[in-house]
Design an enzyme around this catalytic site. Structure first.
Site, short mmCIF file in Angstrom:
data_model
loop_
_atom_site.label_atom_id
_atom_site.label_comp_id
_atom_site.label_asym_id
_atom_site.label_seq_id
_atom_site.Cartn_x
_atom_site.Cartn_y
_atom_site.Cartn_z
N CYS A 1 0.94 -1.30 0.12
CA CYS A 1 -0.03 -0.14 0.10
C CYS A 1 0.85 1.27 -0.10
O CYS A 1 0.26 2.18 -0.14
CB CYS A 1 -1.02 -0.01 1.10
SG CYS A 1 -0.13 -0.05 2.71
N ARG B 1 4.32 1.17 -1.41
CA ARG B 1 5.33 1.25 -2.43
C ARG B 1 5.07 0.12 -3.67
O ARG B 1 4.60 -0.74 -3.26
CB ARG B 1 6.74 0.80 -1.66
CG ARG B 1 6.80 -0.69 -1.22
CD ARG B 1 8.18 -0.95 -0.41
NE ARG B 1 8.07 -0.18 0.95
CZ ARG B 1 8.71 1.08 1.07
NH1 ARG B 1 9.68 1.39 0.03
NH2 ARG B 1 8.85 1.64 2.28
N SER C 1 9.28 2.55 6.03
CA SER C 1 7.78 2.41 6.09
C SER C 1 7.21 3.50 6.60
O SER C 1 7.63 4.64 7.12
CB SER C 1 7.31 1.32 6.89
OG SER C 1 7.92 0.16 6.95
N GLU D 1 6.79 -0.82 11.56
CA GLU D 1 6.06 -1.87 11.44
C GLU D 1 6.54 -3.02 10.67
O GLU D 1 7.58 -3.27 9.90
CB GLU D 1 4.78 -1.35 10.36
CG GLU D 1 5.47 -0.97 8.90
CD GLU D 1 5.05 -1.90 8.05
OE1 GLU D 1 4.70 -3.01 8.33
OE2 GLU D 1 5.64 -1.72 6.79
N GLN E 1 5.39 -9.16 3.63
CA GLN E 1 5.20 -8.90 2.17
C GLN E 1 6.39 -9.08 1.46
O GLN E 1 6.34 -9.27 0.24
CB GLN E 1 4.96 -7.25 2.38
CG GLN E 1 3.44 -7.09 3.00
CD GLN E 1 3.37 -5.61 3.16
OE1 GLN E 1 4.37 -4.78 3.35
NE2 GLN E 1 2.03 -5.13 3.22
N ALA F 1 -10.64 -9.74 2.68
CA ALA F 1 -10.24 -11.00 3.78
C ALA F 1 -8.76 -11.46 3.38
O ALA F 1 -8.31 -12.30 3.67
CB ALA F 1 -11.27 -11.98 3.89
N GLY G 1 -6.64 -7.40 5.53
CA GLY G 1 -7.71 -7.95 6.18
C GLY G 1 -7.68 -8.68 7.36
O GLY G 1 -8.16 -8.51 8.34
#
Length: 468
Positions: free
Chosen positions: A50, A52, A109, A114, A120, A190, A194
């Site tokens: 969300c 990069r 980040s 985080e 990821q 989800a 999510g």
């Protein structure tokens, strides 16, 4: 070969640009294969989150690889290359290593510290590995980056400086609603984000959760997980959004869909209390007009970016940065040392050939030499050669691990007339402090690659072929 990182992040681009470039899970394999089909790209993996979109690549030439990556990203986003490169950056050689290690540590980040980015990166590498677009270089780099991230989180308290974008968004929602305990939340999406949001809602004491997801089985699975943890939860289809939103106090969206999932037609703003949307999607899941409705507050990535852009890390961030710097130095030293190994191997091979030739000469001169005497002479000669080579070969490996150390391997090849093809060493331009030079905006780098403009970007590494 050249290691490149080309990308955009919340540091360099607004959300409206990031959401155009964002690569969904269903598109990632296609983009990876397109990168490998280009003329200069040998290996690649892509990190798209969300905050990069970054391509890590091994390229035959710097400028050729840069052009290949930027053109693929521009084509994917439907943007003009010139427009896109104004927001892009490039790191190469050791600077690319340092950047990935910093990203894995959570230092780059939006919410410093985080830990979600580690998962990821692992997932991004896994997709590329399955697609067959990573080789030895990116495999070793990605695995070491994951180890560095784990070490930073284990040895520092950087986690306390920021849990995730989800926690920051929910903190805003908690302020708007006067607390989340006992409230009703609708979770749209989800996936991994999510799941993280569901866990945060549970810890915040949410009263009940409804999950809307494109794939019903995934929505029900997440709802079952919440019920197991004691949170009332159920799943609905996406066509039930309107009624679910009218029921909710808080709506968290994180679908990864292209285009708005929630529009003004889904939101009833009659006689009801405040309604908060936490839009964590990239591209955004919530239409901009929703924020203009009475009684509605929208917290999205752009909102968080503005608020957190001035966030500075504390002592734990400094400790984390020190670990990253140490790991970068160690990684580059190990790479340089490994690169001299073919030269050492070639030198020992040349020495063995000389010994064999001299022993054959001895056999022709003294054909009557007894076998055991001949064997002892052979062992003696080989021991002498091994002892003579031991100190210089050990020392050259040590020297090669220092910045600029590849010159010692070059000297060995020159002095002993070793075949450069047999003893190929990949050179990396290094700064005096042991960190490879190599970062710029993509716009600068592309200008530097144009005819007559090479001096605009200083310290670019020497390249193969026409790019030299």
């Amino acid at each position: 070969m050249n290691l490149l990182t080309v990308g955009l992040s919340h540091h360099s681009a607004p959300v409206r640009v990031l959401e155009r470039v964002a690569i969904g899970a269903d598109e990632l394999g296609k983009v990876l294969h397109e990168l490998l089909q280009r003329d200069h790209i040998c290996e690649a993996f892509v990190v798209s989150t969300c905050n990069r979109v970054e391509v890590y690549a091994v390229a035959e030439t710097f400028h050729g690889g840069l052009e290949d990556v930027t053109s693929v990203l521009a084509r994917h986003s439907g943007s003009d290359v010139a427009e896109l490169t104004d927001h892009m950056y490039v790191f190469y050689a050791g600077a690319a290593v340092e950047h990935l290690f910093s990203v894995a540590a959570g230092l780059d980040s939006m919410v410093v510290g985080e830990a979600q980015i580690l998962g990821q990166i692992r997932q991004s590498y896994g997709v590329a590995d399955e697609a067959g677009t990573v080789g030895r270089t990116l495999h070793e780099l990605a695995q070491q980056a994951l180890r560095v991230g784990k070490r930073v989180h284990a040895e520092t308290g950087i986690d306390s400086e920021g849990a995730s974008v989800v926690s920051e968004a929910l903190a805003d929602a908690e302020t708007e609603l006067g607390g989340l305990a006992g409230r009703r939340a609708l979770l749209v999406g989800a996936g991994s984000m999510g799941g993280l949001a569901a866990a945060q809602l549970r810890r915040a004491g949410i009263g009940e959760v409804v999950i809307a997801n494109r794939t019903a089985v995934n929505g029900e699975r997440l709802a079952e997980s919440l019920r197991t943890d004691g949170v009332p939860a159920s799943a609905v289809a996406l066509d039930g959004l309107r009624s679910a939103i009218s029921w909710a106090d808080l709506v968290v969206t994180c679908t990864g869909a292209v285009g708005a999932v929630v529009t003004t037609e889904h939101v009833e703003t009659g006689d009801r209390g405040p309604l908060v949307f936490c839009d964590l999607g990239l591209p955004r899941d919530t239409a901009p007009e929703v924020a203009e409705l009475p009684g509605v507050t929208v917290v999205d990535l752009a909102t968080l970016q503005r608020r957190l852009s001035e966030q500075q890390g504390g002592n734990e961030s400094e400790r984390a940065a020190a670990i990253v710097a140490e790991e970068v130095r160690g990684y580059l030293a190990a790479q340089r040392s490994a690169e001299v190994t073919p030269t050492v191997t070639a030198l020992r091979k040349r020495a063995a050939e000389v010994v064999d030739a001299e022993l054959l000469r001895l056999d022709s001169k003294l054909p009557a030499l007894e076998g055991d005497v001949r064997d002892e002479l052979a062992r003696t000669v080989r021991r002498v050669v091994d002892k003579l080579l031991h100190a210089p070969t050990v020392r050259v490996k040590q020297l090669a691990s220092t910045p600029g150390g590849s010159g010692y391997a070059d000297a060995l090849r020159e002095l002993f007339e070793l075949d450069p093809q047999t003893a190929a060493v990949l050179g990396t331009a290094q700064a005096d402090d042991g960190r490879a030079r190599g970062s710029a905006s993509v716009a600068e780098a592309r200008r530097a690659g144009a005819p007559g403009a090479r001096d605009e970007l200083r310290d670019l590494p020497a390249q193969d072929g026409d790019d030299r």
